[in-house]
Design an enzyme around this catalytic site. Structure first.
Site, short mmCIF file in Angstrom:
data_model
loop_
_atom_site.label_atom_id
_atom_site.label_comp_id
_atom_site.label_asym_id
_atom_site.label_seq_id
_atom_site.Cartn_x
_atom_site.Cartn_y
_atom_site.Cartn_z
N HIS A 218 -13.16 -3.57 3.42
CA HIS A 218 -11.71 -3.83 3.55
C HIS A 218 -11.14 -3.38 4.90
O HIS A 218 -10.60 -4.19 5.65
CB HIS A 218 -10.99 -3.12 2.38
N HIS B 171 -7.37 -3.42 9.63
CA HIS B 171 -8.55 -4.19 9.22
C HIS B 171 -9.44 -4.50 10.43
O HIS B 171 -9.68 -5.67 10.73
CB HIS B 171 -8.14 -5.52 8.57
N HIS C 210 -2.92 1.91 8.41
CA HIS C 210 -3.99 1.14 7.78
C HIS C 210 -4.24 -0.13 8.58
O HIS C 210 -3.29 -0.85 8.91
CB HIS C 210 -3.59 0.78 6.34
N GLU D 25 0.83 -1.22 0.00
CA GLU D 25 0.00 0.00 0.00
C GLU D 25 0.87 1.27 0.00
O GLU D 25 0.38 2.34 0.36
CB GLU D 25 -0.95 0.02 1.21
N GLU E 103 -17.91 10.67 22.70
CA GLU E 103 -16.62 11.29 22.38
C GLU E 103 -16.38 11.54 20.89
O GLU E 103 -15.53 12.33 20.52
CB GLU E 103 -15.49 10.36 22.88
O1 2HA Z 1 -0.80 -5.25 3.75
O2 2HA Z 1 -3.67 -4.63 4.29
O3 2HA Z 1 -4.42 -3.62 2.00
C1 2HA Z 1 -1.93 -5.95 3.43
C2 2HA Z 1 -3.07 -5.04 3.31
C3 2HA Z 1 -3.44 -4.59 1.97
ZN ZN Z 2 -5.62 -3.79 3.85
#
Ligand code: 2HA
Ligand code: ZN
Length: 268
Positions: free
Chosen positions: A207, A138, A136, A112, A166
């Site tokens: 995602h 998940h 980032h 990414e 909050e």
């Molecule tokens: O690194 O999260 O979006 C793996 C991921 C791709």
């Molecule tokens: Zn990801």
């Protein structure tokens, strides 16, 4: 271990502990300060592996980044930092980078990297150089929530603001959302960076989420707050929501805590 590297590792471990980083899911980058570069200079090679980027980031030329590796697991970062994370320096023309520390055995920065660098470029500008972190993850609840709404920032933001008191104070500008796109592409990076100038967090439908901050704590805390609100929303929704925080309460909160609430997302 150098302070800047151990703080970076801590976030990787904390995110893993919360279940946000299955397998190689998620990635992190930190735009280093001069003092961080000085602190870690003794670790860096004079010459390292060089790679071209699929994009140009002239706004970040010559900057150093701590960054997680492609295909690497957050759960392994603390066990073997030099194999799973690294320091890169962007070329003077912003079109490539050199690996100066870590990412051993031929590893490369996260897939990414387009989104990370494009986001850094935008946030550096709009923050007046204070934003340093792009993260980032998940998390399950915010990702699940993205299946229940149209990809619309107002809809998403109102749900989150109403789900935990909050929230309007922590992200008064709201949270952006991008409809499904190909991960790792330059295109998703360009679209995310368009939103991250306005919102400090952007959900990728089906995602996960990208967030940013001046510090690792800020970026982590922002994602944590959003994920918690999403969890509360989904629990309340399955139990049956009969009432919620009113718009006038959101406005009062913003005024009491002196934050600039995005009034485009207030109904009346
Ligand atoms: O690194 O999260 O979006 C793996 C991921 C791709
Ligand atoms: Zn990801």
């Amino acid at each position: 271990m150098e302070k800047v590297i151990s703080e970076f590792i801590k976030l990787c471990s904390d995110g893993y502990a919360l279940g946000w980083h299955e397998r190689n899911g998620g990635n992190l980058s930190y735009r280093m300060k001069d003092e961080d570069v000085k602190e870690t200079r003794h670790l860096m090679k004079k010459e390292g592996r060089h790679y071209d980027l699929p994009l140009s980031c002239s706004g970040l030329s010559g900057e150093y980044f701590l960054i997680t590796g492609s295909g690497k697991y957050m759960r392994n970062v603390s066990l073997a930092p030099e194999e799973n994370i690294g320091i890169i320096r962007l070329d003077d023309d912003g079109k490539g980078y050199t690996i100066l520390w870590g990412l051993e055995n031929g590893a490369k920065p996260t897939s990414e990297i387009p989104t990370h660098l494009l986001n850094h470029e935008v946030r550096k500008k709009v923050s007046g150089d204070t934003n340093r972190v792009i993260y980032h993850a998940h998390p399950a609840n915010i990702t699940a929530l993205s299946y229940t709404i149209e990809p619309d920032a107002k809809t998403l933001t109102r749900i989150l603001w109403q789900s935990e008191t909050e929230c309007a104070v922590v992200f008064p500008e709201g949270v952006g959302i991008l409809d499904w796109m190909m991960p790792g592409s330059v295109e998703i990076g360009v679209e995310t960076s368009r939103l991250i100038g306005k919102y400090r967090a952007v959900v990728w439908a089906f995602h996960g989420i990208f967030g940013c901050g001046d510090t690792l704590d800020e970026a982590f805390g922002l994602i944590h707050t959003i994920e918690k609100a999403a969890e509360i929303y989904l629990k309340a929704k399955s139990a049956g929501i009969i009432r919620s925080i009113k718009d006038e309460d959101l406005v009062s909160l913003a005024s009491y805590f002196s934050v600039n609430l995005n009034t485009e997302f207030i109904e009346n």
